[in-house]
Design an enzyme around this catalytic site. Structure first.
Site, PDB file in Angstrom:
ATOM      1  N   SER A  89       0.805  -1.222   0.000  1.00 61.56           N
ATOM      2  CA  SER A  89       0.000   0.000   0.000  1.00 61.56           C
ATOM      3  C   SER A  89       0.836   1.268   0.000  1.00 61.56           C
ATOM      4  O   SER A  89       0.300   2.370  -0.150  1.00 61.56           O
ATOM      5  CB  SER A  89      -0.920   0.005   1.233  1.00 61.56           C
ATOM      6  OG  SER A  89      -1.783  -1.091   1.235  1.00 61.56           O
TER       7      SER A  89
ATOM      8  N   CYS B 223     -14.407  -6.052  20.050  1.00 60.12           N
ATOM      9  CA  CYS B 223     -15.611  -5.327  19.626  1.00 60.12           C
ATOM     10  C   CYS B 223     -16.854  -5.812  20.368  1.00 60.12           C
ATOM     11  O   CYS B 223     -17.655  -5.004  20.847  1.00 60.12           O
ATOM     12  CB  CYS B 223     -15.804  -5.455  18.118  1.00 60.12           C
ATOM     13  SG  CYS B 223     -15.660  -7.149  17.486  1.00 60.12           S
TER      14      CYS B 223
ATOM     15  N   GLN C 258     -22.482 -11.633  14.939  1.00 61.77           N
ATOM     16  CA  GLN C 258     -21.437 -10.700  14.539  1.00 61.77           C
ATOM     17  C   GLN C 258     -21.314 -10.567  13.021  1.00 61.77           C
ATOM     18  O   GLN C 258     -21.242 -11.553  12.289  1.00 61.77           O
ATOM     19  CB  GLN C 258     -20.103 -11.110  15.170  1.00 61.77           C
ATOM     20  CG  GLN C 258     -20.148 -11.028  16.687  1.00 61.77           C
ATOM     21  CD  GLN C 258     -18.851 -11.410  17.364  1.00 61.77           C
ATOM     22  OE1 GLN C 258     -18.865 -12.110  18.374  1.00 61.77           O
ATOM     23  NE2 GLN C 258     -17.718 -10.954  16.844  1.00 61.77           N
TER      24      GLN C 258
ATOM     25  N   GLY D 238     -16.339  -7.650  10.961  1.00 61.27           N
ATOM     26  CA  GLY D 238     -15.418  -8.033  12.018  1.00 61.27           C
ATOM     27  C   GLY D 238     -14.202  -8.761  11.485  1.00 61.27           C
ATOM     28  O   GLY D 238     -13.181  -8.864  12.167  1.00 61.27           O
TER      29      GLY D 238
ATOM     30  N   ARG E 110     -21.039 -15.886  13.694  1.00 62.17           N
ATOM     31  CA  ARG E 110     -20.903 -15.007  12.522  1.00 62.17           C
ATOM     32  C   ARG E 110     -22.165 -15.120  11.682  1.00 62.17           C
ATOM     33  O   ARG E 110     -22.625 -16.221  11.369  1.00 62.17           O
ATOM     34  CB  ARG E 110     -19.693 -15.417  11.692  1.00 62.17           C
ATOM     35  CG  ARG E 110     -19.367 -14.444  10.565  1.00 62.17           C
ATOM     36  CD  ARG E 110     -18.754 -13.169  11.070  1.00 62.17           C
ATOM     37  NE  ARG E 110     -17.412 -13.366  11.594  1.00 62.17           N
ATOM     38  CZ  ARG E 110     -16.757 -12.470  12.313  1.00 62.17           C
ATOM     39  NH1 ARG E 110     -17.331 -11.311  12.624  1.00 62.17           N
ATOM     40  NH2 ARG E 110     -15.538 -12.712  12.745  1.00 62.17           N
TER      41      ARG E 110
ATOM     42  N   HIS F 225     -22.744  -5.464  14.996  1.00 62.57           N
ATOM     43  CA  HIS F 225     -22.875  -6.661  15.830  1.00 62.57           C
ATOM     44  C   HIS F 225     -24.126  -6.546  16.701  1.00 62.57           C
ATOM     45  O   HIS F 225     -24.453  -5.470  17.212  1.00 62.57           O
ATOM     46  CB  HIS F 225     -21.669  -6.803  16.761  1.00 62.57           C
ATOM     47  CG  HIS F 225     -20.405  -7.220  16.074  1.00 62.57           C
ATOM     48  ND1 HIS F 225     -20.319  -7.514  14.731  1.00 62.57           N
ATOM     49  CD2 HIS F 225     -19.135  -7.391  16.573  1.00 62.57           C
ATOM     50  CE1 HIS F 225     -19.084  -7.855  14.434  1.00 62.57           C
ATOM     51  NE2 HIS F 225     -18.348  -7.784  15.525  1.00 62.57           N
TER      52      HIS F 225
END
Length: 340
Positions: A42, A132, A159, A163, A238, A245
């Site tokens: 990057s 989180c 979630q 995430g 998930r 979430h």
């Protein structure tokens, strides 16, 4: 002239890094010079901040003595290697990974819940940002813990794929598109297809058959509340949601508290929005309330039908904002307010 602080974001091109950068601008954080750091892939790209194009630099070559605060948002391996290097230069590291959260001499901070724990930040010059799912649960349960005490927390999380960062978002989008066009799906990020599916698996499985995500909720809750007697039983799931979430939280409290009292208590709690009017079908959801918002929303507050000291709640928040980037920025704001 007001004081400014030179800062760095490690992992600036990732989902949390990008979110953190936008929050710094939204909250008028007193930034002097800002350095955006990422991998060599990057390096050289440009990101806009406060009307200026900032060139992304490589983490490996950066001198952290140039900055007062560095947010690490690039994962555990990166934090484990580079956070101590940064801290040794006098830079204060706010780390989003799980690497340092359980270290006794590293504060684990949710500013609305345990701000006084920040006092020991200089022991390592590293401050840990909680998980989180833990952060949003703490905002909802800490006021109750202070009021009547909590014996046990049973929590099931739902979630979002964000995430897992940009890779999770891309996997859900691609799989959804493929399925809607009758094509086979590719599975790379998760153990199974996530589109139109629900996976009871976040992070690696531990020897006790709980996932590390589930164990984090136990370890971190006890540390943040400074109470090793609080039992936490978590199942982390998930779901095919892009952002936000959700958690189903059941509390066994030590003292009695009614649902009405919980509503009034949480209405006064910082960072919490109570959205709880069942007759009008008003309750929080990931899409409506858990995406792009800074608040932790609490809904479906009700008393346990089988236990006088039981409270049920539904808790929703944006995992990339309050669950990660916003909480990290708030830690820095608290640091500046009290200690710098």
């Amino acid at each position: 002239m007001s004081m400014t602080y030179d800062v760095a974001i490690v992992g600036a091109t990732g989902l949390v890094g990008e979110t953190l950068l936008s929050i710094l601008e939204e909250r008028n954080f007193p930034v002097g010079s800002i350095y955006l750091l990422a991998s060599e892939n990057s390096a050289g790209s440009k990101i806009q901040f406060s009307g200026k194009n900032i060139t992304v630099e490589t983490l490996q070559d950066f001198d952290f003595s140039q900055v007062k605060i560095a947010w690490f948002c690039a994962g555990g391996a990166c934090s484990e290697k580079f956070a101590p290097i940064a801290a040794d230069t006098g830079c204060i590291v706010i780390d989003n990974s799980s690497v340092f959260r359980n270290d006794y001499d590293v504060p684990l901070i949710v500013p609305e819940v345990n701000p006084d724990s920040l006092i020991n930040y200089s022991a390592r010059n590293i401050i840990a940002n909680p998980n989180c799912s833990t952060i949003q649960m703490m905002l909802a349960v800490a006021p109750i813990h202070r009021e009547v005490g909590i014996e046990r927390i049973n929590v099931s999380t739902y979630q979002a794929v964000s995430g897992s960062g940009k890779a999770g978002l891309e996997e859900l989008a691609k799989q959804t598109t493929s399925l809607l066009n009758a094509r086979d799906v590719e599975v790379n990020v998760y153990s199974q297809q996530i589109a139109f599916n629900v996976l009871p698996h976040i992070d690696v499985f531990e020897d006790n058959d709980y996932t590390r995500e589930e164990m984090k909720m136990l370890w971190e809750t006890q540390k943040i509340l400074s109470d090793e007697q609080v039992a936490v039983n978590a199942t982390c799931v998930r779901v095919p949601v892009f952002h936000g979430h959700s958690e189903s939280v059941h509390l066994n409290t030590i003292g009695y508290i009614s649902a009405a009292e919980v509503r009034e208590l949480l209405k006064e709690a910082p960072g919490v929005e109570v959205l709880d009017s069942p007759q009008e079908q008003q309750y929080a959801s990931a899409v409506v309330n858990g995406s792009g918002s800074d608040a932790v929303y609490v809904s479906r507050i009700r008393e346990d039908l089988a236990d006088n000291n039981g409270i049920n709640m539904w808790v929703v928040s944006d995992n990339a904002r309050k669950g990660a980037a916003l909480n990290a920025v708030q830690i820095a704001e608290l640091l500046i307010e009290k200690y710098l």
